[in-house]
Design an enzyme around this catalytic site. Structure first.
Site, PDB file in Angstrom:
ATOM      1  N   ASP A 148      12.212  -5.468   2.220  1.00 16.84           N
ATOM      2  CA  ASP A 148      11.816  -6.289   3.743  1.00 16.84           C
ATOM      3  C   ASP A 148      11.740  -7.321   3.537  1.00 16.84           C
ATOM      4  O   ASP A 148      12.392  -8.431   2.808  1.00 16.84           O
ATOM      5  CB  ASP A 148      10.620  -5.501   4.032  1.00 16.84           C
ATOM      6  CG  ASP A 148      10.544  -5.185   5.747  1.00 16.84           C
ATOM      7  OD1 ASP A 148      10.572  -6.431   6.057  1.00 16.84           O
ATOM      8  OD2 ASP A 148      10.380  -4.045   6.527  1.00 16.84           O
ATOM      9  N   HIS A 211       6.824  -8.559   9.119  1.00 14.96           N
ATOM     10  CA  HIS A 211       8.258  -7.412   8.990  1.00 14.96           C
ATOM     11  C   HIS A 211       7.722  -6.990   7.769  1.00 14.96           C
ATOM     12  O   HIS A 211       6.780  -5.824   7.791  1.00 14.96           O
ATOM     13  CB  HIS A 211       8.762  -7.524   9.553  1.00 14.96           C
ATOM     14  CG  HIS A 211      10.046  -6.457   9.928  1.00 14.96           C
ATOM     15  ND1 HIS A 211      10.516  -5.807   8.935  1.00 14.96           N
ATOM     16  CD2 HIS A 211      10.012  -5.676  11.130  1.00 14.96           C
ATOM     17  CE1 HIS A 211      10.626  -4.701   9.394  1.00 14.96           C
ATOM     18  NE2 HIS A 211      10.725  -4.917  11.301  1.00 14.96           N
ATOM     19  N   SER A 535      11.262   0.536  13.143  1.00 17.40           N
ATOM     20  CA  SER A 535      10.779  -0.081  11.362  1.00 17.40           C
ATOM     21  C   SER A 535       9.924   0.274  10.904  1.00 17.40           C
ATOM     22  O   SER A 535       8.940  -0.003   9.861  1.00 17.40           O
ATOM     23  CB  SER A 535      10.408  -1.814  11.828  1.00 17.40           C
ATOM     24  OG  SER A 535      12.371  -2.050  11.496  1.00 17.40           O
TER      25      SER A 535
END
Length: 748
Positions: A148, A211, A535
């Protein structure tokens, strides 16, 4: 023969060195028009060379202009496990030179990938100290590799307190610049292939956009009490597998996540010894599997017994947009949980419409205020409250109705409304998103309401000369009986690269998920953030897979997938069929097998297992060339009619059938339940289809016994003439277990 190949390679390398030295006498090649290419080449015949020699083999393909000592190093990464080949920065002329080399297979410019909790573990039935958490020891000993955008390592979600050391097989490393790894965060690497080629090496713990921190803590964050966002969703935060180890691979820098980085990260994760790989990244559209970096990398991983979980994409609710859909990947769509951060829009005529927002001020007046529709005034972009569109209109002190969409992000609409002095905003959904709502950190009092609610609010505004409204803040409310529902953004099937494989495989929590976030600038307290997307759903399933791997270390990646899929839920908390953003029934291309049920997955009864080599006849059956199948398999493959199978013949836990008059497939199930057990088949046939299963009863006398059955699908004439697709289920039912496989039929 082997000696001949060895001598040939040495001569090739010597010639390469000679040309490289000669090139130093010529002007250097301009690289301003160069691109990064992913280049596939054959392995040396007979696997003659050790892995350490592969880089020399790859260098033999590089043109002399790209290897001059006065050039920057443009062979930017040799791959070890994921495929035979390398990433290189080349001009078009140099690429043509590479293409002429013996052993060259293919090349393409690298593509960019994109990113696609206090309550969700409890929503999934995970509770201390019982059930699957107890049976799996909270994922103890399992290593999850998260690929990620990085991590915030000193967040308490990544504390190593109470976590045992990693298993002895672990070979990874820690590249943190400001804090050592621990027993939770056992590995951290920054992989910036193109950046490293130009001497740029950012540390793994440079500022993460949030994220990566969010997805990692969702999969395996430690228990942290008193987590909340602006006072909402308060509780004890934890990942799905709170005792599992984490290894982080940073491949995104800013908004860019190059596939050369991703492939290198999968390479590293395999070498490091992870058990699960979690990838909440994907391409913007589906590609053939031999052009899909996630598919290629995941195949290398499953050959090593590593399950790969990927996000299905955020291009819903349109059909056919699903990504990461190779059958060896666990493809995860997104659903809601039963928690809402409720804000109600109350109109002057007494109507009330529930919406959501994370910003819940305690001092906002309940007094009715003037209400206006921003699009009424005809300025370009005003209906969407675009930047600058509300200027020169008197909105001060009013509640403004804005529409979702128009290329304007939701938070920006609130900024525009606040800029012109309005008191509050009602954001109505567009028709596509229907009833799917999201809780945002709005910049002013606001609520996000459904499309239908928005139409009723518009009608009220048009019905009176003095429309009024106010906003009522109700905080966190649990128990929404419509959950789980499919999120509008969650990408749907059918699976364009392989229509005979139903995708997504599963849906899981992906809307308004609370998890760890980077610290604020003043470093005042641990930060948490609510985010939505596939996600967020993907690491939930990565965590579930880790729990199952801990509980059943002998299970293959396909066995874990099968257990998750065949044990899933198709009903919501209200005991009705799962719905989508329209409040209508969600179809099979939205839900796949259903919503994950971790505890039932731990004891599925039967599994549909698939070994890595079983995918080769399937890939040949897709019509791929030998070289294309070889790219995925990372070895020479010769497809023949005899060695190919129809994609529906893969031993998959679901059925996706393109049906003419009839179609017959076989499946093999493995008993992982009670030694002495029997199962009878129950069929819910798709409309217009007759489904026949032989035999109708399966009997087992030992654990791991395999039994084969056949399924015949026959179009029964006048049935479904108006629909292109129909759906149903096939269940094997014993005294204890129900093993369900969804059926999708396309009439051709």
């Amino acid at each position: 023969m082997e000696l001949f190949h060895f001598i040939a390679l040495i001569l090739m390398l010597c010639c390469h060195i000679h040309f490289a030295q000669a090139s130093e006498l010529r002007p250097t090649t301009e690289t301003s028009n160069s691109k990064v290419y992913i280049i596939h080449v054959s392995r040396p015949e007979g696997n003659l060379f050790a892995q350490s020699d592969l880089e020399s083999w790859y260098h033999s393909f590089m043109p002399s202009t790209a290897m001059s000592s006065t050039e920057q190093r443009r062979m930017i990464h040799p791959y070890q496990h994921v495929f035979s080949g390398f990433a290189a920065r080349l001009t078009q002329e140099e690429l043509r030179a590479v293409e002429k080399k013996n052993g060259f297979i293919s090349a393409h410019p690298e593509k960019m990938l994109h990113g696609q909790t206090t309550h969700s573990p409890q929503f999934l039935g995970l509770q201390q100290p019982k059930g699957l958490w107890k049976e799996s020891n909270f994922g103890k000993g399992v290593i999850i590799g998260v690929i990620d955008s990085g991590i915030t390592p000193d967040h308490p979600s990544f504390s190593g307190a109470g976590i045992p050391p990693p298993p002895s097989k672990w070979k990874g490393r820690c590249e943190l610049s400001r804090k050592a790894c621990n027993n939770k965060l056992i590995g951290a690497r920054s992989i910036n292939i193109a950046g490293n080629a130009t001497k740029v090496e950012p540390p793994i713990d440079q500022v993460d956009d949030g994220h990566g921190t969010h997805t990692a803590s969702t999969a395996a964050g430690a228990f942290v009490k008193h987590a909340d966002v602006l006072g909402n969703a308060e509780g004890t935060a934890s990942g799905i597998a709170p005792y599992a180890h984490l290894s982080i691979y940073k491949v995104c820098f800013g908004k860019k996540c190059p596939e050369s980085n991703l492939l290198a990260a999968i390479d590293a994760a395999i070498e490091d010894g992870v058990d699960i790989i979690s990838i909440s990244l994907g391409l913007s559209e589906p590609f053939p599997f031999f052009e899909d970096s996630n598919a290629i990398g995941a195949f290398a991983a499953i050959k090593k017994g590593i399950l790969v979980s990927c996000a299905a994409g955020n291009s819903g609710p349109f059909n056919g947009a699903i990504i990461n859909a190779a059958p060896w990947i666990l493809t995860v769509g997104a659903s809601t949980i039963d928690r809402n951060i409720v804000v109600t829009a109350k109109l002057g005529d007494g109507q009330e419409f529930e919406g959501e927002s994370l910003f819940q001020p305690s001092n906002f007046s309940r007094k009715l205020l003037p209400l206006a529709y921003a699009g009424k005034y005809g300025k370009q972009g005003s209906a969407f409250c675009a930047n600058g569109s509300l200027s020169n209109i008197e909105f001060r002190g009013k509640v403004i109705l804005c529409e979702r969409g128009g290329g304007v992000i939701r938070i920006a609409k609130g900024r525009e409304v606040k800029r012109v002095g309005a008191a509050a905003m009602i954001l109505m959904n567009d028709e596509i998103n229907g009833f799917s709502l999201l809780a945002d950190v709005d910049v002013l009092p606001a609520t996000h309401v459904s499309y239908v609610a928005g139409l009723k609010i518009k009608a009220y505004i048009n019905s009176t000369a003095t429309p009024t409204a106010t906003i009522l803040f109700k905080g966190t409310i649990l128990g929404n009986s419509l959950a789980p529902a499919v999120a509008s953004f969650s990408s749907r099937g059918p699976n364009l690269p392989s229509p005979g494989i139903l995708k997504p495989d599963i849906i899981g929590p992906g809307v308004d998920i609370l998890a760890a976030a980077p610290f604020p600038v003043d470093n005042s307290k641990p930060e948490y953030k609510i985010m939505s997307g596939t996600s967020m759903a993907c690491p939930h399933l990565s965590g579930v897979a880790a729990l199952l791997k801990s509980s059943h270390p002998e299970w293959s990646p396909a066995a874990i997938k099968s257990a998750i899929m065949t044990s899933s839920d198709i009903l919501n908390l209200g005991h009705k069929s799962i719905i989508d953003e329209t409040l209508g029934l969600a179809d099979i291309f939205a839900t796949g097998s259903g919503h994950v049920s971790p505890s039932r997955a731990n004891d599925p009864g039967l599994i549909y297992d698939i070994q890595p080599d079983d995918y080769i006849p399937y890939l040949c059956g897709l019509g791929y060339s030998d070289s294309h199948v070889g790219i995925i398999a990372n070895r020479a493959v010769k497809c023949t009619k005899k060695s190919s199978i129809h994609e529906g013949e893969l031993n998959y836990p679901s059925f996706s059938v393109e049906l003419g008059p009839s179609q017959r497939f076989t499946r093999t199930v493995t008993n992982v339940g009670e030694a002495y057990s029997s199962y009878v088949v129950i069929i819910t046939a798709p409309e217009g289809v007759k489904v026949k299963v032989q035999p109708k009863k399966l009997s087992f006398s030992k654990v791991n016994q395999k039994v084969r059955f056949s399924v015949t699908f026959k179009h029964i004439g006048s049935g479904n003439k108006t629909k292109e697709y129909a759906q149903g289920f096939l269940k094997w039912v014993s005294a204890k277990h129900s093993v369900r496989s969804p059926i999708s039929v396309k009439f051709v």
